[in-house]
Structure formats: structure tokens, C-alpha cells
Write an enzyme that holds these catalytic residues in place. Structure first.
Site, PDB file in Angstrom:
ATOM      1  N   LEU A 141       0.862  -1.168   0.000  1.00  0.00           N
ATOM      2  CA  LEU A 141       0.000   0.000   0.000  1.00  0.00           C
ATOM      3  C   LEU A 141       0.902   1.221   0.000  1.00  0.00           C
ATOM      4  CD1 LEU A 141      -2.690  -0.938   2.706  1.00  0.00           C
ATOM      5  CD2 LEU A 141      -2.954  -1.022   0.218  1.00  0.00           C
ATOM      6  N   ASP A 142       0.477   2.287  -0.653  1.00  0.00           N
ATOM      7  CA  ASP A 142       1.262   3.515  -0.642  1.00  0.00           C
ATOM      8  C   ASP A 142       1.436   4.016   0.786  1.00  0.00           C
ATOM      9  OD1 ASP A 142       1.317   3.453  -3.407  1.00  0.00           O
ATOM     10  OD2 ASP A 142      -0.456   4.733  -3.618  1.00  0.00           O
ATOM     11  N   LYS A 143       2.459   4.815   0.995  1.00  0.00           N
ATOM     12  CA  LYS A 143       2.776   5.326   2.330  1.00  0.00           C
ATOM     13  C   LYS A 143       1.548   5.909   3.033  1.00  0.00           C
ATOM     14  CE  LYS A 143       5.466   8.976   4.607  1.00  0.00           C
ATOM     15  NZ  LYS A 143       6.439  10.086   4.408  1.00  0.00           N
ATOM     16  N   THR A 145      -1.705   5.506   2.209  1.00  0.00           N
ATOM     17  CA  THR A 145      -2.933   4.715   2.124  1.00  0.00           C
ATOM     18  C   THR A 145      -3.013   3.819   3.351  1.00  0.00           C
ATOM     19  OG1 THR A 145      -2.924   4.716  -0.298  1.00  0.00           O
ATOM     20  CG2 THR A 145      -4.187   2.983   0.774  1.00  0.00           C
ATOM     21  N   ARG A 240      -5.751   5.498  -7.793  1.00  0.00           N
ATOM     22  CA  ARG A 240      -5.449   6.925  -7.935  1.00  0.00           C
ATOM     23  C   ARG A 240      -5.389   7.330  -9.398  1.00  0.00           C
ATOM     24  NH1 ARG A 240      -0.138   7.425  -4.340  1.00  0.00           N
ATOM     25  NH2 ARG A 240      -0.443   9.653  -4.738  1.00  0.00           N
TER      26      ARG A 240
END
Length: 328
Positions: A141-143, A145, A240
Site C-alpha cells: 500500500l502507498d505510504k 494509504t 489513484r
């Protein structure tokens, strides 16, 4: 430092638009998570077959539509230390670990984030996980998220989870707040690849990898929509990028166009809340998979984090305070 050999098995058909391109160029375009030099090395070491025949010359020209298979071992070197970082563990047994990741936590060390990551925390919580490539991390997961991630605690679990990701039998559902009004659910079917000029970002590109995102409306506001989203694929920044592609970027996602735009006559508290929301409003709410050993179908859900819940509440109050401006 730890050395592991990670089994790589990739396959696909070369797109027609890559007609007359070199084999290494085609594979670099198809499998963008691997470097051109690594792909060239695999070809030269007889790890790549085209239509069932091993091809060892990277410059071999392709016609398009050929079936390619890569079967190789990739050496993984990990130079990370165990760090006593608290994890919000939703489920754990001998084979897997399901974690509810908070915002701000980087999953894997990289440039500018050599420590303080989920990987460092995993090495502390499960010391034997250092025998598994990437400390068992099979998806990210992105930082900024939040939400659910599964981690493999052994090689058997890792192999199973990777296969489930590739075969799309692992279900991942998200919640997000996007800009603008979406009246009904739908889906986005658009290939995603590296951005042409901004190399840290992704974009919808004809030469990208296939990607499909389904969405449905949970709640509508004056200038925003609360969505539930489901992935058919798992490309970098997929939600996104896809939401931006249909002109509904995520709230707070400054990289992809989600800068704050308060609706007309919004009160000061609402405007301030939007401007101070400094991450993409995205949360991995549900995870479903087959247990890698027992085969049991398992599912977990976690509620929205406080920052997204608070923003939704403010949006509901804005609707109540501005009934004369609503349109349904």
C-alpha cells in the site's frame, strides 16, 4: 544481510503494437517492475521462452501476439534491521499475518526511507521471516494509504499468496472520497504504465499493463463522492490513476490532481478540513483470500480511519447546512 532466491514466473502475450521490437524491449514494456538489464540477463541465461522455444538473444525481433514465459530465480538481498515498531495485527497464525496499516508508514525501505518501515517492524515481530524474500511482503500500500495487507511468514505461504494475486483470486476492496459527483457505479478499464515524463508517477498509457477498477457509490455530497472500489488487477497507484483518468481524483491526492476545492458557500470549517487533509483519501477496507495451507476462504474488514471518518462527517453537515444548494 540476507540472500534469498525468489522464484519468478511471468507470462503473457506480446501486444501487437510492439511489432518488430526487440525481445528485451517487449519484455521491459510488459513487465515494468523489472529492470531492462535484469530482463536481458534472464534472456541470455535461457530463462525466457517464446511460443514454447527458449530464446537467448535479447535483440530477437518480435511480430506481436507471441506467448512469452519467464521462469527464473532472482537473488534478493536484504540489508535491514529489526525495529520495535508497533503493528496493528488483525489476524495471525503460523503462515500469514494480516495487518491494518496506518497512514505514514512506508511498507518497504527505499530512497529516503532506510528504516522505520513495515519491513523493519516485521523483522522484529517475526524474526524467522528473514528467510522469506522481502520479509514476506507480497503486495504493498502507498505510504499514505491505510488498511489491510497480508504478509507471508514462510515460503509456502508466499508462493500461494503470489499465485492468488496473479490469478486474481485474492479480493481487495477499498473506500475512497473523490472529487466531483458520480451518480452511479461503473468501472474503469484502462492500461497503466510509467508516466512519460514524471518517472515516480503512473498514468493511463496504451503501452501499459491491463488494469480494471470497479466502483460503486456509497454516499453523494455536493462536490464529492464516497466510493467503494474493487480491483481486478493490482497496478501501482491503480485507483489513484484510474479515478484521475475519469476526472474524479481522490481528495488529498496532490500528485494526481486531488487538490482541495471547497464547494461554493462552504463554511470555513469545511474549507479548512479539505485544505488540511494532506493525504489521498484511500483505505483498504476488505481483504479476502484462500488460506495458503488449509485452503479455507477467509475475509477481514477494518473500519475507516479517524481522519477519513471525520471528513465524511463534515461533508454530511455541509449537505445539511446547504439544502438549498443540493441537486439530486
Amino acid at each position: 544481510m540476507q540472500d534469498n532466491n525468489l522464484t519468478i514466473h511471468l507470462s503473457g502475450n506480446i501486444p501487437e503494437h510492439l511489432f518488430n521490437k526487440r525481445l528485451d524491449q517487449c519484455l521491459a514494456e510488459m513487465f515494468q517492475e523489472y529492470s531492462r538489464s535484469k530482463i536481458k540477463e534472464w534472456i541470455e541465461n535461457n530463462h525466457v521462452s517464446v511460443n514454447g522455444e527458449v530464446i537467448a538473444i535479447p535483440r530477437t525481433k518480435m511480430k506481436g501476439r507471441e506467448n512469452v514465459v519467464i521462469s527464473a530465480l532472482q537473488e534478493v538481498k536484504v540489508e535491514n534491521k529489526a525495529e520495535n515498531i508497533a503493528l496493528d495485527i488483525v489476524y495471525e497464525d503460523d503462515d500469514i499475518l494480516v495487518v491494518n496499516k496506518p497512514t505514514g508508514l512506508v511498507v518497504h525501505p527505499g530512497a529516503g526511507n532506510a528504516s522505520g518501515t513495515m519491513l523493519n517492524a516485521l523483522l522484529s515481530h517475526v524474526p524467522e521471516i528473514d528467510k522469506v524474500a522481502r520479509a514476506g511482503i507480497v503486495h504493498r500500500l502507498d505510504k499514505d494509504t491505510t488498511g489491510l495487507m497480508v504478509v507471508a511468514k514462510n515460503l509456502q505461504a508466499q508462493t500461494s499468496l503470489v499465485e492468488q494475486l496473479q490469478s486474481r483470486t485474492m479480493g481487495r476492496e477499498y473506500e475512497a472520497i473523490v472529487m466531483g459527483n458520480l451518480i452511479a457505479g461503473g468501472y474503469v478499464d484502462a492500461p497503466i504504465g510509467r508516466h512519460a515524463t514524471k518517472r515516480t508517477l503512473m498514468a493511463v498509457r496504451e503501452t501499459g499493463k491491463p488494469a480494471v477498477t470497479h466502483y460503486r457509490v456509497i454516499e453523494k455530497f455536493r462536490a464529492h463522492t464516497h466510493l467503494r472500489l474493487k480491483l481486478e488487477s493490482g497496478r501501482t497507484h491503480q485507483i489513484r490513476v484510474h479515478m484521475t483518468h475519469i476526472k474524479h481524483p481522490l481528495v488529498g491526492d496532490n500528485q494526481y490532481g486531488g487538490r482541495p476545492r471547497p464547494p461554493k458557500k462552504a463554511d470555513a470549517s469545511f474549507a479548512d478540513a479539505l485544505r488540511s487533509f494532506n493525504r489521498q483519501a484511500l483505505h483498504a477496507a476488505q481483504l479476502t483470500l484462500n488460506h495458503p495451507v488449509s485452503g479455507e476462504r477467509m475475509s477481514w474488514q477494518v473500519p475507516l480511519p479517524q481522519d477519513i471518518s471525520s471528513l465524511l462527517l463534515i461533508m454530511r453537515n455541509d449537505v445539511i447546512d446547504n439544502k438549498d444548494l443540493m441537486e439530486y
